[in-house]
Design a protein around this motif. Structure first.
Motif, PDB file in Angstrom:
ATOM      1  N   TRP A 199      15.285  -0.767  -3.376  1.00 46.03           N
ATOM      2  CA  TRP A 199      14.679  -0.119  -4.123  1.00 46.03           C
ATOM      3  C   TRP A 199      13.028  -0.237  -4.085  1.00 46.03           C
ATOM      4  CZ3 TRP A 199      10.139  -1.651  -7.493  1.00 46.03           C
ATOM      5  CH2 TRP A 199       9.902  -0.027  -8.735  1.00 46.03           C
ATOM      6  N   VAL A 200      12.382   0.212  -3.408  1.00 47.74           N
ATOM      7  CA  VAL A 200      10.396   0.484  -3.141  1.00 47.74           C
ATOM      8  C   VAL A 200       9.779   1.822  -4.850  1.00 47.74           C
ATOM      9  CG1 VAL A 200      10.606  -0.667  -1.943  1.00 47.74           C
ATOM     10  CG2 VAL A 200      10.398   1.690  -1.856  1.00 47.74           C
ATOM     11  N   PRO A 201       9.004   1.415  -5.074  1.00 46.56           N
ATOM     12  CA  PRO A 201       8.176   2.755  -5.648  1.00 46.56           C
ATOM     13  C   PRO A 201       8.114   4.065  -4.654  1.00 46.56           C
ATOM     14  CG  PRO A 201       7.285   0.654  -5.877  1.00 46.56           C
ATOM     15  CD  PRO A 201       8.159  -0.104  -4.830  1.00 46.56           C
ATOM     16  N   ASP A 202       7.953   4.930  -5.280  1.00 36.96           N
ATOM     17  CA  ASP A 202       7.671   6.275  -4.136  1.00 36.96           C
ATOM     18  C   ASP A 202       6.178   6.156  -3.232  1.00 36.96           C
ATOM     19  OD1 ASP A 202      10.087   6.651  -5.724  1.00 36.96           O
ATOM     20  OD2 ASP A 202       9.253   8.249  -7.049  1.00 36.96           O
ATOM     21  N   TRP A 203       5.574   5.384  -4.148  1.00 38.36           N
ATOM     22  CA  TRP A 203       4.281   5.276  -2.849  1.00 38.36           C
ATOM     23  C   TRP A 203       3.981   4.537  -2.289  1.00 38.36           C
ATOM     24  CZ3 TRP A 203       2.413   0.734  -4.017  1.00 38.36           C
ATOM     25  CH2 TRP A 203       2.385  -0.059  -4.765  1.00 38.36           C
ATOM     26  N   VAL A 204       5.170   4.027  -2.100  1.00 32.77           N
ATOM     27  CA  VAL A 204       4.823   2.831  -0.933  1.00 32.77           C
ATOM     28  C   VAL A 204       5.591   3.340   0.443  1.00 32.77           C
ATOM     29  CG1 VAL A 204       6.163   0.229   0.529  1.00 32.77           C
ATOM     30  CG2 VAL A 204       6.034   0.730  -2.708  1.00 32.77           C
ATOM     31  N   LEU A 205       4.469   3.205   0.960  1.00 29.45           N
ATOM     32  CA  LEU A 205       4.083   4.316   2.794  1.00 29.45           C
ATOM     33  C   LEU A 205       5.435   3.450   3.751  1.00 29.45           C
ATOM     34  CD1 LEU A 205       0.798   3.442   3.813  1.00 29.45           C
ATOM     35  CD2 LEU A 205       1.697   5.401   2.353  1.00 29.45           C
ATOM     36  N   PRO A 206       6.348   4.574   3.600  1.00 26.35           N
ATOM     37  CA  PRO A 206       7.187   4.150   4.465  1.00 26.35           C
ATOM     38  C   PRO A 206       7.146   3.313   6.048  1.00 26.35           C
ATOM     39  CG  PRO A 206       6.894   6.848   5.049  1.00 26.35           C
ATOM     40  CD  PRO A 206       5.858   5.908   3.751  1.00 26.35           C
ATOM     41  N   ARG A 207       8.133   3.446   6.332  1.00 23.85           N
ATOM     42  CA  ARG A 207       8.076   2.660   8.025  1.00 23.85           C
ATOM     43  C   ARG A 207       7.210   3.263   8.799  1.00 23.85           C
ATOM     44  NH1 ARG A 207       7.248  -2.148  10.892  1.00 23.85           N
ATOM     45  NH2 ARG A 207       9.153  -2.839  12.691  1.00 23.85           N
ATOM     46  N   VAL A 259       0.698  -1.340   0.070  1.00 21.65           N
ATOM     47  CA  VAL A 259       0.008  -0.002   0.181  1.00 21.65           C
ATOM     48  C   VAL A 259       1.347   1.591  -0.121  1.00 21.65           C
ATOM     49  CG1 VAL A 259      -2.280  -1.580   1.275  1.00 21.65           C
ATOM     50  CG2 VAL A 259      -0.082  -0.204   2.490  1.00 21.65           C
ATOM     51  N   ALA A 260       0.585   2.445  -0.206  1.00 21.71           N
ATOM     52  CA  ALA A 260      -0.961   2.038  -1.180  1.00 21.71           C
ATOM     53  C   ALA A 260      -0.505   2.355  -2.929  1.00 21.71           C
ATOM     54  CB  ALA A 260      -1.861   3.251  -0.250  1.00 21.71           C
ATOM     55  N   ALA A 261      -0.796   1.556  -3.202  1.00 23.65           N
ATOM     56  CA  ALA A 261      -1.166   1.971  -4.688  1.00 23.65           C
ATOM     57  C   ALA A 261      -1.036   3.297  -5.601  1.00 23.65           C
ATOM     58  CB  ALA A 261      -2.225   1.011  -5.300  1.00 23.65           C
ATOM     59  N   PRO A 262      -1.137   3.951  -6.111  1.00 26.11           N
ATOM     60  CA  PRO A 262      -1.126   5.037  -6.895  1.00 26.11           C
ATOM     61  C   PRO A 262      -2.494   5.424  -6.618  1.00 26.11           C
ATOM     62  CG  PRO A 262       0.786   4.138  -8.386  1.00 26.11           C
ATOM     63  CD  PRO A 262      -0.160   2.902  -7.341  1.00 26.11           C
ATOM     64  N   GLY A 263      -2.760   6.674  -6.353  1.00 24.48           N
ATOM     65  CA  GLY A 263      -4.464   7.307  -7.148  1.00 24.48           C
ATOM     66  C   GLY A 263      -5.443   7.011  -5.961  1.00 24.48           C
ATOM     67  N   ARG A 264      -4.990   5.524  -4.771  1.00 26.85           N
ATOM     68  CA  ARG A 264      -6.106   4.945  -4.009  1.00 26.85           C
ATOM     69  C   ARG A 264      -5.696   4.469  -2.601  1.00 26.85           C
ATOM     70  NH1 ARG A 264      -6.152  -0.840  -7.162  1.00 26.85           N
ATOM     71  NH2 ARG A 264      -4.332  -0.071  -7.237  1.00 26.85           N
ATOM     72  N   PRO A 265      -5.469   5.847  -1.889  1.00 24.20           N
ATOM     73  CA  PRO A 265      -5.207   6.344  -0.880  1.00 24.20           C
ATOM     74  C   PRO A 265      -6.413   5.456  -0.017  1.00 24.20           C
ATOM     75  CG  PRO A 265      -6.448   8.155  -1.083  1.00 24.20           C
ATOM     76  CD  PRO A 265      -6.028   7.213  -2.274  1.00 24.20           C
ATOM     77  N   LEU A 266      -5.604   4.951   1.563  1.00 24.84           N
ATOM     78  CA  LEU A 266      -6.346   3.761   2.133  1.00 24.84           C
ATOM     79  C   LEU A 266      -7.449   4.297   3.253  1.00 24.84           C
ATOM     80  CD1 LEU A 266      -3.457   1.765   4.150  1.00 24.84           C
ATOM     81  CD2 LEU A 266      -5.542   0.503   2.089  1.00 24.84           C
ATOM     82  N   PRO A 267      -8.997   4.016   3.403  1.00 27.10           N
ATOM     83  CA  PRO A 267     -10.376   4.737   3.776  1.00 27.10           C
ATOM     84  C   PRO A 267      -9.128   5.020   5.417  1.00 27.10           C
ATOM     85  CG  PRO A 267     -10.673   2.787   2.749  1.00 27.10           C
ATOM     86  CD  PRO A 267      -9.123   3.010   2.902  1.00 27.10           C
ATOM     87  N   GLU A 268      -9.221   6.209   5.703  1.00 30.91           N
ATOM     88  CA  GLU A 268      -9.462   6.546   7.261  1.00 30.91           C
ATOM     89  C   GLU A 268      -9.613   5.698   9.315  1.00 30.91           C
ATOM     90  OE1 GLU A 268     -11.021  10.351   7.926  1.00 30.91           O
ATOM     91  OE2 GLU A 268     -10.253  11.385   6.362  1.00 30.91           O
ATOM     92  N   ASP A 269      -9.754   5.084   8.670  1.00 28.64           N
ATOM     93  CA  ASP A 269     -10.790   3.825   9.578  1.00 28.64           C
ATOM     94  C   ASP A 269      -9.675   2.556   9.271  1.00 28.64           C
ATOM     95  OD1 ASP A 269     -11.615   2.920   7.399  1.00 28.64           O
ATOM     96  OD2 ASP A 269     -13.385   2.864   7.889  1.00 28.64           O
ATOM     97  N   ILE A 270      -8.310   2.597   7.878  1.00 26.42           N
ATOM     98  CA  ILE A 270      -7.444   2.058   7.918  1.00 26.42           C
ATOM     99  C   ILE A 270      -6.543   1.965   8.037  1.00 26.42           C
ATOM    100  CG2 ILE A 270      -6.629  -0.246   6.246  1.00 26.42           C
ATOM    101  CD1 ILE A 270      -9.886  -0.602   7.499  1.00 26.42           C
ATOM    102  N   VAL A 271      -5.714   1.115   9.051  1.00 25.97           N
ATOM    103  CA  VAL A 271      -4.493   1.074   9.514  1.00 25.97           C
ATOM    104  C   VAL A 271      -3.626   0.820   8.983  1.00 25.97           C
ATOM    105  CG1 VAL A 271      -3.031   1.628  12.030  1.00 25.97           C
ATOM    106  CG2 VAL A 271      -5.361   1.871  12.112  1.00 25.97           C
ATOM    107  N   SER A 272      -2.411   1.030   8.149  1.00 25.97           N
ATOM    108  CA  SER A 272      -1.722  -0.189   7.960  1.00 25.97           C
ATOM    109  C   SER A 272       0.165  -0.189   8.568  1.00 25.97           C
ATOM    110  CB  SER A 272      -1.306   0.326   6.484  1.00 25.97           C
ATOM    111  OG  SER A 272       0.001  -0.285   4.987  1.00 25.97           O
TER     112      SER A 272
END
Length: 311
Positions: free
Chosen positions: A303-311, A143-156
């Motif tokens: 390497w990971v894509p720029d859209w990958v959430l950081p640790r 997560v999160a793929a480009p243009g698809r942020p997670l809903p506010e009630d979902i924790v990652s």
């Protein structure tokens, strides 16, 4: 059928008396009589005969008793299936041979007393919808793929960076290499028929191609990992990517090679997703286990894509 009436019928049977059944159920004797009478009306038969020694089952009562007990057992199982702490912890992984499955196997070995229900949903949208509906408790995703942020009630939380490896047959040009750089892969055909457009893993490999100028072919139907391994073993011009922790089994004659990729090492970022208000007590145990046993996020040389959430 009124389950409380069924429960009262069983209580009278076990106690042998309406008065003792009332005490066992913490209700009045009149309430016991009313419940039994209502059940008899529903069934259209008499269940008890009043006798000097108490209540005795009629022939119909004896016939109904085992079914009544089974009804109560089914009701208990039904309630337990949705009661946090009484039902299994339901966790979604992508495939049975993935690193995510390995994480869950390690968790089960460390906590064998926690009952698990491991399932395999398709994409991140399906997984998030299942988490929000309560169908599952957690899911492993990138997560999160480009243009698809997670809903506010979902924790990652990012839990594992899995290095990619190149998988080749014995006649491939890179088969004898101890490792390969990403630059060396330019011009080679990498075949990945499981890259379904719109999924988070397709988004990951799209960025990998764009970043390093690779050629990934997703043509043809996806017949599963066994068919993929057969094709890679028999086709010198083809290779594929596999995660370092993917469990692969192939016939000895295939001679497949798993070759580390470096310079930098592409890593697939596995994150654990759950609902912010999840009530299942075992979820906290799973999160603590993953935090204590997984490392290597955002390491130098990866390497990971720029859209990958950081640790």
């Amino acid at each position: 059928m009124d389950l409380e009436a069924v429960r009262t019928f069983v209580a009278v049977t076990e106690a042998g008396q309406f008065r003792q059944a009332a005490a066992d159920l913490s209700i009045t004797q009149q309430a016991v009589s009313k419940r039994v009478a209502a059940l008899e009306r529903t069934l259209g038969v008499r269940l008890f005969i009043r006798a000097p020694r108490g209540a005795e089952l009629t022939i119909d009562g004896r016939a109904f008793l085992p079914h009544a007990r089974e009804l109560l057992r089914v009701a208990e199982r039904a309630g337990a299936s949705v009661r946090p702490g009484r039902r299994p912890l339901r966790v979604d992984v992508i495939t049975s041979r993935s690193a995510q499955s390995g994480l869950m196997r390690d968790f089960h070995r460390a906590h064998p007393g926690i009952e698990l229900d491991v399932m395999m949903l398709f994409d991140i949208e399906t997984a998030v919808a299942a988490i929000r509906s309560g169908a599952i408790d957690a899911s492993f995703r990138a997560v999160a793929a480009p243009g698809r942020p997670l809903p506010e009630d979902i924790v990652s939380v990012r839990v594992l960076d899995e290095p990619l490896q190149l998988l080749t047959g014995p006649a491939h040009a890179l088969a004898d290499a101890r490792s390969v750089t990403v630059a060396q892969l330019a011009g080679h055909r990498i075949w990945m028929p499981g890259l379904t457009p719109g999924t988070e893993w397709a988004a990951y490999y799209d960025d990998l191609v764009a970043e390093f100028g690779l050629t990934i072919e997703a043509t043809g139907p996806n017949f599963g990992s066994d068919a993929l391994l057969d094709t890679i073993a028999d086709t010198p011009a083809l290779a594929t990517f596999m995660g370092e922790h993917s469990r692969l089994i192939w016939p000895a004659g295939h001679g497949l090679r798993r070759i580390p990729v470096t310079g930098p090492t592409p890593v697939y970022p596995h994150s654990l997703l759950w609902h912010r208000d999840s009530p299942h007590p075992a979820l906290a145990t799973l999160r603590a286990h993953l935090a204590a046993t997984t490392t290597g996020h955002d390491a130098v040389g990866t390497w990971v894509p720029d859209w990958v959430l950081p640790r």
